[in-house]
Design a protein around this motif. Structure first.
Motif, PDB file in Angstrom:
ATOM      1  N   PHE A   2      -5.988   6.735  -8.124  1.00 46.74           N
ATOM      2  CA  PHE A   2      -6.202   8.055  -8.726  1.00 46.74           C
ATOM      3  C   PHE A   2      -7.382   8.024  -9.699  1.00 46.74           C
ATOM      4  CE2 PHE A   2      -1.801   8.833  -7.395  1.00 46.74           C
ATOM      5  CZ  PHE A   2      -1.923  10.107  -6.878  1.00 46.74           C
ATOM      6  N   PHE A   3      -7.455   6.943 -10.482  1.00 42.54           N
ATOM      7  CA  PHE A   3      -8.534   6.831 -11.460  1.00 42.54           C
ATOM      8  C   PHE A   3      -9.896   6.863 -10.767  1.00 42.54           C
ATOM      9  CE2 PHE A   3     -11.621   4.272 -13.800  1.00 42.54           C
ATOM     10  CZ  PHE A   3     -11.589   4.885 -15.042  1.00 42.54           C
ATOM     11  N   PHE A   4     -10.046   6.091  -9.686  1.00 38.84           N
ATOM     12  CA  PHE A   4     -11.344   6.006  -9.029  1.00 38.84           C
ATOM     13  C   PHE A   4     -11.603   7.156  -8.058  1.00 38.84           C
ATOM     14  CE2 PHE A   4     -11.227   1.598 -10.543  1.00 38.84           C
ATOM     15  CZ  PHE A   4     -12.495   1.530 -11.102  1.00 38.84           C
ATOM     16  N   SER A   5     -10.591   7.908  -7.705  1.00 41.33           N
ATOM     17  CA  SER A   5     -10.876   9.141  -6.969  1.00 41.33           C
ATOM     18  C   SER A   5     -11.420  10.192  -7.926  1.00 41.33           C
ATOM     19  CB  SER A   5      -9.619   9.651  -6.264  1.00 41.33           C
ATOM     20  OG  SER A   5      -8.620  10.040  -7.191  1.00 41.33           O
ATOM     21  N   ASN A   6     -10.911  10.197  -9.157  1.00 44.02           N
ATOM     22  CA  ASN A   6     -11.381  11.170 -10.144  1.00 44.02           C
ATOM     23  C   ASN A   6     -12.648  10.705 -10.863  1.00 44.02           C
ATOM     24  OD1 ASN A   6      -9.259  13.104  -9.772  1.00 44.02           O
ATOM     25  ND2 ASN A   6      -7.895  11.658 -10.766  1.00 44.02           N
ATOM     26  N   PHE A  37     -14.020   1.672  -4.388  1.00 50.52           N
ATOM     27  CA  PHE A  37     -12.829   1.151  -5.060  1.00 50.52           C
ATOM     28  C   PHE A  37     -11.543   1.731  -4.475  1.00 50.52           C
ATOM     29  CE2 PHE A  37     -15.670  -0.249  -8.556  1.00 50.52           C
ATOM     30  CZ  PHE A  37     -15.165  -1.534  -8.708  1.00 50.52           C
ATOM     31  N   MET A  38     -11.579   3.000  -4.068  1.00 53.90           N
ATOM     32  CA  MET A  38     -10.406   3.566  -3.392  1.00 53.90           C
ATOM     33  C   MET A  38     -10.084   2.772  -2.133  1.00 53.90           C
ATOM     34  SD  MET A  38     -11.248   7.632  -3.746  1.00 53.90           S
ATOM     35  CE  MET A  38      -9.934   8.157  -2.631  1.00 53.90           C
ATOM     36  N   THR A  39     -11.123   2.416  -1.382  1.00 49.62           N
ATOM     37  CA  THR A  39     -10.928   1.619  -0.169  1.00 49.62           C
ATOM     38  C   THR A  39     -10.275   0.276  -0.494  1.00 49.62           C
ATOM     39  OG1 THR A  39     -12.899   2.639   0.815  1.00 49.62           O
ATOM     40  CG2 THR A  39     -12.094   0.610   1.823  1.00 49.62           C
ATOM     41  N   VAL A  40     -10.815  -0.398  -1.488  1.00 51.39           N
ATOM     42  CA  VAL A  40     -10.307  -1.716  -1.872  1.00 51.39           C
ATOM     43  C   VAL A  40      -8.838  -1.638  -2.292  1.00 51.39           C
ATOM     44  CG1 VAL A  40     -10.491  -3.565  -3.591  1.00 51.39           C
ATOM     45  CG2 VAL A  40     -12.557  -2.653  -2.504  1.00 51.39           C
ATOM     46  N   PHE A  41      -8.517  -0.683  -3.173  1.00 52.26           N
ATOM     47  CA  PHE A  41      -7.141  -0.602  -3.670  1.00 52.26           C
ATOM     48  C   PHE A  41      -6.160  -0.145  -2.599  1.00 52.26           C
ATOM     49  CE2 PHE A  41      -9.287  -0.391  -7.911  1.00 52.26           C
ATOM     50  CZ  PHE A  41      -8.704  -1.543  -8.422  1.00 52.26           C
ATOM     51  N   MET A  42      -6.611   0.747  -1.694  1.00 49.20           N
ATOM     52  CA  MET A  42      -5.717   1.163  -0.602  1.00 49.20           C
ATOM     53  C   MET A  42      -5.382  -0.016   0.293  1.00 49.20           C
ATOM     54  SD  MET A  42      -5.008   4.478  -0.669  1.00 49.20           S
ATOM     55  CE  MET A  42      -5.652   6.034  -1.282  1.00 49.20           C
ATOM     56  N   PHE A  43      -6.396  -0.798   0.650  1.00 49.08           N
ATOM     57  CA  PHE A  43      -6.123  -1.987   1.474  1.00 49.08           C
ATOM     58  C   PHE A  43      -5.229  -2.974   0.733  1.00 49.08           C
ATOM     59  CE2 PHE A  43     -10.032  -1.104   4.161  1.00 49.08           C
ATOM     60  CZ  PHE A  43      -9.316  -0.965   5.350  1.00 49.08           C
ATOM     61  N   THR A  44      -5.483  -3.131  -0.562  1.00 48.90           N
ATOM     62  CA  THR A  44      -4.683  -4.069  -1.359  1.00 48.90           C
ATOM     63  C   THR A  44      -3.230  -3.626  -1.441  1.00 48.90           C
ATOM     64  OG1 THR A  44      -6.665  -4.566  -2.672  1.00 48.90           O
ATOM     65  CG2 THR A  44      -4.550  -5.273  -3.566  1.00 48.90           C
ATOM     66  N   LEU A  45      -2.996  -2.329  -1.468  1.00 48.84           N
ATOM     67  CA  LEU A  45      -1.629  -1.818  -1.466  1.00 48.84           C
ATOM     68  C   LEU A  45      -0.982  -1.934  -0.097  1.00 48.84           C
ATOM     69  CD1 LEU A  45      -2.083   1.456  -3.571  1.00 48.84           C
ATOM     70  CD2 LEU A  45      -0.762  -0.547  -4.263  1.00 48.84           C
ATOM     71  N   ALA A  59       7.541  11.033 -13.722  1.00 49.67           N
ATOM     72  CA  ALA A  59       6.663  10.163 -12.938  1.00 49.67           C
ATOM     73  C   ALA A  59       5.281  10.794 -12.788  1.00 49.67           C
ATOM     74  CB  ALA A  59       7.281   9.906 -11.563  1.00 49.67           C
ATOM     75  N   GLN A  60       5.230  12.107 -12.489  1.00 53.41           N
ATOM     76  CA  GLN A  60       3.944  12.789 -12.339  1.00 53.41           C
ATOM     77  C   GLN A  60       3.167  12.771 -13.648  1.00 53.41           C
ATOM     78  OE1 GLN A  60       3.700  16.494 -10.041  1.00 53.41           O
ATOM     79  NE2 GLN A  60       2.581  17.451 -11.728  1.00 53.41           N
ATOM     80  N   THR A  61       3.860  12.960 -14.754  1.00 46.57           N
ATOM     81  CA  THR A  61       3.204  12.962 -16.066  1.00 46.57           C
ATOM     82  C   THR A  61       2.595  11.599 -16.378  1.00 46.57           C
ATOM     83  OG1 THR A  61       4.760  14.640 -16.857  1.00 46.57           O
ATOM     84  CG2 THR A  61       3.558  13.392 -18.527  1.00 46.57           C
ATOM     85  N   LEU A  62       3.337  10.532 -16.099  1.00 48.59           N
ATOM     86  CA  LEU A  62       2.835   9.194 -16.395  1.00 48.59           C
ATOM     87  C   LEU A  62       1.623   8.835 -15.546  1.00 48.59           C
ATOM     88  CD1 LEU A  62       6.213   7.257 -16.828  1.00 48.59           C
ATOM     89  CD2 LEU A  62       4.541   7.796 -18.617  1.00 48.59           C
ATOM     90  N   ILE A  63       1.663   9.180 -14.261  1.00 47.30           N
ATOM     91  CA  ILE A  63       0.514   8.891 -13.394  1.00 47.30           C
ATOM     92  C   ILE A  63      -0.703   9.702 -13.842  1.00 47.30           C
ATOM     93  CG2 ILE A  63      -0.386   9.217 -11.060  1.00 47.30           C
ATOM     94  CD1 ILE A  63       1.334   6.783 -11.266  1.00 47.30           C
ATOM     95  N   ALA A  64      -0.479  10.965 -14.227  1.00 44.44           N
ATOM     96  CA  ALA A  64      -1.585  11.802 -14.695  1.00 44.44           C
ATOM     97  C   ALA A  64      -2.199  11.242 -15.974  1.00 44.44           C
ATOM     98  CB  ALA A  64      -1.099  13.236 -14.923  1.00 44.44           C
ATOM     99  N   VAL A 107       0.376  -0.025 -10.905  1.00 38.14           N
ATOM    100  CA  VAL A 107      -0.932  -0.155 -11.552  1.00 38.14           C
ATOM    101  C   VAL A 107      -2.040   0.137 -10.555  1.00 38.14           C
ATOM    102  CG1 VAL A 107      -2.541  -1.787 -12.614  1.00 38.14           C
ATOM    103  CG2 VAL A 107      -0.152  -1.736 -13.355  1.00 38.14           C
ATOM    104  N   MET A 108      -1.972  -0.484  -9.387  1.00 37.16           N
ATOM    105  CA  MET A 108      -3.016  -0.268  -8.378  1.00 37.16           C
ATOM    106  C   MET A 108      -2.967   1.146  -7.814  1.00 37.16           C
ATOM    107  SD  MET A 108      -3.449  -3.836  -6.324  1.00 37.16           S
ATOM    108  CE  MET A 108      -1.702  -4.086  -6.027  1.00 37.16           C
ATOM    109  N   TYR A 109      -1.768   1.684  -7.685  1.00 34.62           N
ATOM    110  CA  TYR A 109      -1.638   3.071  -7.227  1.00 34.62           C
ATOM    111  C   TYR A 109      -2.294   4.025  -8.224  1.00 34.62           C
ATOM    112  CZ  TYR A 109       0.627   7.291  -5.407  1.00 34.62           C
ATOM    113  OH  TYR A 109       0.879   8.523  -4.888  1.00 34.62           O
ATOM    114  N   SER A 110      -2.098   3.762  -9.524  1.00 39.85           N
ATOM    115  CA  SER A 110      -2.753   4.574 -10.556  1.00 39.85           C
ATOM    116  C   SER A 110      -4.268   4.418 -10.492  1.00 39.85           C
ATOM    117  CB  SER A 110      -2.247   4.171 -11.947  1.00 39.85           C
ATOM    118  OG  SER A 110      -0.878   4.438 -12.087  1.00 39.85           O
ATOM    119  N   LEU A 111      -4.732   3.215 -10.173  1.00 41.62           N
ATOM    120  CA  LEU A 111      -6.178   2.977 -10.099  1.00 41.62           C
ATOM    121  C   LEU A 111      -6.824   3.731  -8.939  1.00 41.62           C
ATOM    122  CD1 LEU A 111      -6.392  -0.808 -11.032  1.00 41.62           C
ATOM    123  CD2 LEU A 111      -7.326   1.119 -12.341  1.00 41.62           C
TER     124      LEU A 111
END
Length: 534
Positions: free
Chosen positions: A405-409, A374-382, A339-344, A399-403
Motif C-alpha cells: 500500500f505504501f509503495f502504491s501510494n 517495489f509493488m512487484t517485489v513485495f507481491m512476489f515475496t508475499l 484493521a482498515q484504520t491500522l493499514i491506512a 508488514v509487507m502487505y502494508s508496504l
C-alpha cells in the motif's frame, strides 16, 4: 520561434505558494476525501449486510451471495467509470467550474439515499442500494478529471506536482476516516451480550449511518466550491475571453493584468491549437502519452482496488480477524474497521504524503517506476512463500502487505492521477484525464470481479466454501501472483509517460510553441508595476 506566453498564465506559473493554493487544495481535496470514503466504506459493512438480510446457514452467519456482494461492491466503480468519461468531456465543453458543483451535489444526495435504501425484502434493499451507489459513483467519477484539471491550472510549475498530489492525498484521509467512523458507530451500537448468530435490529442503523456520513464533508465544501472562479487557462485558451481571465486572476493573485486580447485572437487562429481528440495531430503529439497514462492507471487499479476492497478477507485468512462465526454482527464491523484504520495509518496515508513531499524533487517518472517495482517485489515475496506466512509469521505478512500500500501510494496511485492533468492541451485536458481515470476504474472492476471469479473457482474444490465469500488459501496466493505480474507490466508501460516536472502546462502540451515557451520578463508582468513573488 517561441511564442510569448500570456502574462496571466506566466504569472500563475511563477507565483509563489500563497493562501489561494492551500484554499484550492482543501476545496478540491475534500471532494477526494469524500470519494475515497464513499468507495471504500462499503467494504466495512458488506459482511454486516449479509448478516442482516440473509439467514444463517450451517451454524454460520448469513453472507451476501457472491453475485450480490460483487454488485454492491462493484456498482459504484461502474458508475465512477461512466462519470469520469462524461464529466471529463463536459469539463472541456462547458468549463470546469460549471459542472464542478453538479458532481458534489450527486455525492451528497446519493450518499444519503444509499443509507436510506429500502425494500420489502433483501433483494429489494440490495437493488435500491446498488441503484444509489451507481449514481454516487457517477458523481465521484466527475470529481477525478475536474479536481485534477482545476488544481493543475491553478498551480505554479515549480510545485504543481505537490499541489495535485496533495489533492489526491486526501483520498488517504477518506479511507482512514471510513475506518474511524466504522469504529465509532459500531462501538456506539455494540452490546457484548448479543449472541453470535443473532443480528440485533439496531445493526440496521450501523451500516446506514456509516454510508450516510459521506454526505457530511461534501456538504461542507459545496459553498466554497461554487465561489471558485473558472481557471484562467480555460477562460483564456478555450473561451478566448482574455478580459475575464485577467479579472479572475487579478482577484486571486492581487495583481493587475493586461487582457492581451490581440494575442488571444492570434492564438485562436493557430491551426496547431485546433485539433480534436480523434485527429491525426492529437495521435501524433499525444497518442503514446494517452496510451501510457491509461494503461498504467488500468494496471495500478487492478491491484489497488483488489487489495482495498477485499483486505478484510486477507485479514481473516491470516487469522488477524476472527472468523465471522466467532463474532457478533456489530463487533465484526468494529474489527474490520480497526484493521482498515491500522493499514491506512501505517501504509496508505504515509505513502500519499511521501509523494507530495518528493514528487517535485525526484519527478513523476522516478516515483511511478519505483512504486511499480517495489509493488512487484513485495507481491512476489508475499505470494511465493504464502503458506509460510499463513502458518508461521503473520506479523511479517502484515508488514509487507502494508508496504505494498505504501509503495502504491508513494508511486503509481498518485502519479497516474497527477500526470494526465499536466501533459495534455487545455481543450482536451479534462477529457484525457477522464479517459485515463476511466481506464483505471476498468482495472478496478477487473480486480473486484477477478476476486469473485477466484472465489467461485476455489469454492468448487472446497467444502464448505470460504467463509468470507472470497478467496482464501491457494486462491489468495494465486491472486497475489497475478497482481505481482500486473505490477511488473506497470513498470514496462511507465516508459511511455513523459516527465512533466518543472515545465509549464503550455510547454508540455505544445500550445505555446512546438519546442520551448519563452519566459516573460518579470518587469512585463503588469503595467501597474506589481510583481509576482518568485
Amino acid at each position: 520561434m517561441a511564442k510569448e506566453q500570456l502574462q496571466v498564465l506566466h504569472a500563475l506559473d511563477v507565483a509563489k505558494t500563497q493562501w489561494y493554493h492551500f484554499t484550492a487544495i482543501i476545496i478540491t481535496g475534500m471532494g477526494f476525501f469524500t470519494d475515497a470514503y464513499d468507495l471504500f466504506s462499503i467494504s466495512v459493512v458488506t459482511k454486516l449486510l449479509g448478516r442482516i438480510y440473509y439467514p444463517p446457514l450451517n451454524k454460520k452467519p448469513g453472507v451476501l451471495p457472491p453475485g450480490v456482494s460483487a454488485a454492491v461492491t462493484g456498482v459504484a466503480l461502474v458508475g465512477t467509470l461512466c462519470g469520469q468519461l462524461f464529466f471529463g468531456w463536459l469539463g472541456d465543453k462547458l468549463g470546469r467550474k460549471k459542472v464542478y458543483g453538479v458532481t458534489l451535489l450527486l455525492m451528497i444526495i446519493c450518499s444519503i439515499a444509499s443509507g436510506l435504501s429500502f425494500g420489502h425484502n433483501a433483494k429489494g434493499v440490495m437493488f435500491t442500494l446498488c441503484f444509489f451507489r451507481f449514481w454516487l459513483g457517477f458523481g465521484i467519477g466527475g470529481d477525478y478529471p475536474l479536481s485534477a484539471t482545476i488544481m493543475s491550472e491553478y498551480a505554479n510549475k515549480k510545485t504543481r506536482g505537490s499541489f495535485i498530489a496533495a489533492v489526491f492525498a486526501m483520498q488517504g484521509f477518506g479511507i482512514l476516516t471510513g475506518g474511524i467512523v466504522g469504529l465509532v458507530v459500531s462501538a456506539a451500537f455494540e452490546d457484548s451480550n448479543d449472541p453470535i448468530l443473532t443480528t440485533p435490529a439496531r445493526a440496521d442503523y450501523v451500516w446506514r449511518i456509516i454510508l450516510m456520513f459521506g454526505a457530511v464533508p461534501a456538504a461542507m465544501t459545496y459553498y466554497w466550491r461554487m465561489k471558485m472562479p473558472e481557471t484562467a487557462r480555460y477562460t483564456a485558451l478555450i473561451e478566448k475571453n482574455a478580459k475575464q481571465a485577467a479579472e479572475d486572476m487579478a482577484k486571486v493573485l492581487h495583481v493587475e493584468f493586461d487582457p492581451e486580447e490581440a494575442k488571444i485572437r492570434k492564438l485562436a487562429q493557430e491551426p496547431s491549437n485546433q485539433f480534436g481528440l480523434f485527429s491525426k495531430e492529437f495521435l501524433h503529439r499525444h497518442g503514446l502519452h494517452l496510451l501510457g497514462t491509461t494503461t498504467c492507471w488500468f494496471l495500478l487499479d487492478i491491484s489497488f482496488y483488489s487489495q482495498n476492497l477485499f483486505q478484510k478477507n486477507i485479514f481473516t485468512a491470516i487469522h488477524w480477524l476472527p472468523s465471522s462465526s466467532q463474532m457478533n454482527a456489530i463487533h465484526e464491523v468494529y474489527k474490520i474497521s480497526r484493521a482498515q484504520t491500522l493499514i491506512a495509518l501505517c501504509g496508505t496515508v504515509p505513502g500519499y504524503w511521501f509523494t507530495v513531499f518528493f514528487i517535485d524533487r525526484i519527478g513523476r517518472f522516478t516515483i511511478q517506476l519505483m512504486g511499480f517495482a517495489f509493488m512487484t517485489v513485495f507481491m512476489f515475496t508475499l505470494a511465493i512463500p504464502f503458506n509460510h506466512w499463513l502458518n508461521h509469521n503473520h506479523t511479517a505478512f502484515l508488514v509487507m502487505y502494508s508496504l505494498t500500500f505504501f509503495f502504491s501510494n508513494f508511486g503509481p496511485n498518485a502519479t497516474t492521477f497527477v500526470v494526465p492533468a499536466e501533459i495534455f492541451p487545455a481543450q482536451l485536458r479534462s477529457t484525457c484525464h477522464g479517459i485515463s481515470a476511466a481506464a483505471g476504474k476498468a482495472g478496478a472492476i477487473v480486480g473486484a470481479f477477478g476476486f469473485l471469479y477466484a472465489s467461485e473457482a476455489k469454492s468448487k474444490n472446497d467444502n464448505p466454501p470460504p467463509d468470507a465469500g472470497y478467496p482464501t488459501g491457494m486462491g489468495m496466493q494465486d491472486s497475489l501472483l497475478v497482481l505481482a505480474f500486473v505490477s511488473l507490466l506497470g513498470v514496462v508501460f511507465t516508459f511511455l509517460v513523459p516527465e512533466p516536472n518543472g515545465k509549464s502546462l503550455e510547454q508540455l502540451s505544445g500550445e505555446n510553441d512546438d519546442d520551448i515557451a519563452e519566459e516573460v520578463p518579470s518587469d512585463k508582468l503588469s503595467p501597474f508595476n506589481h510583481t509576482i513573488p518568485v
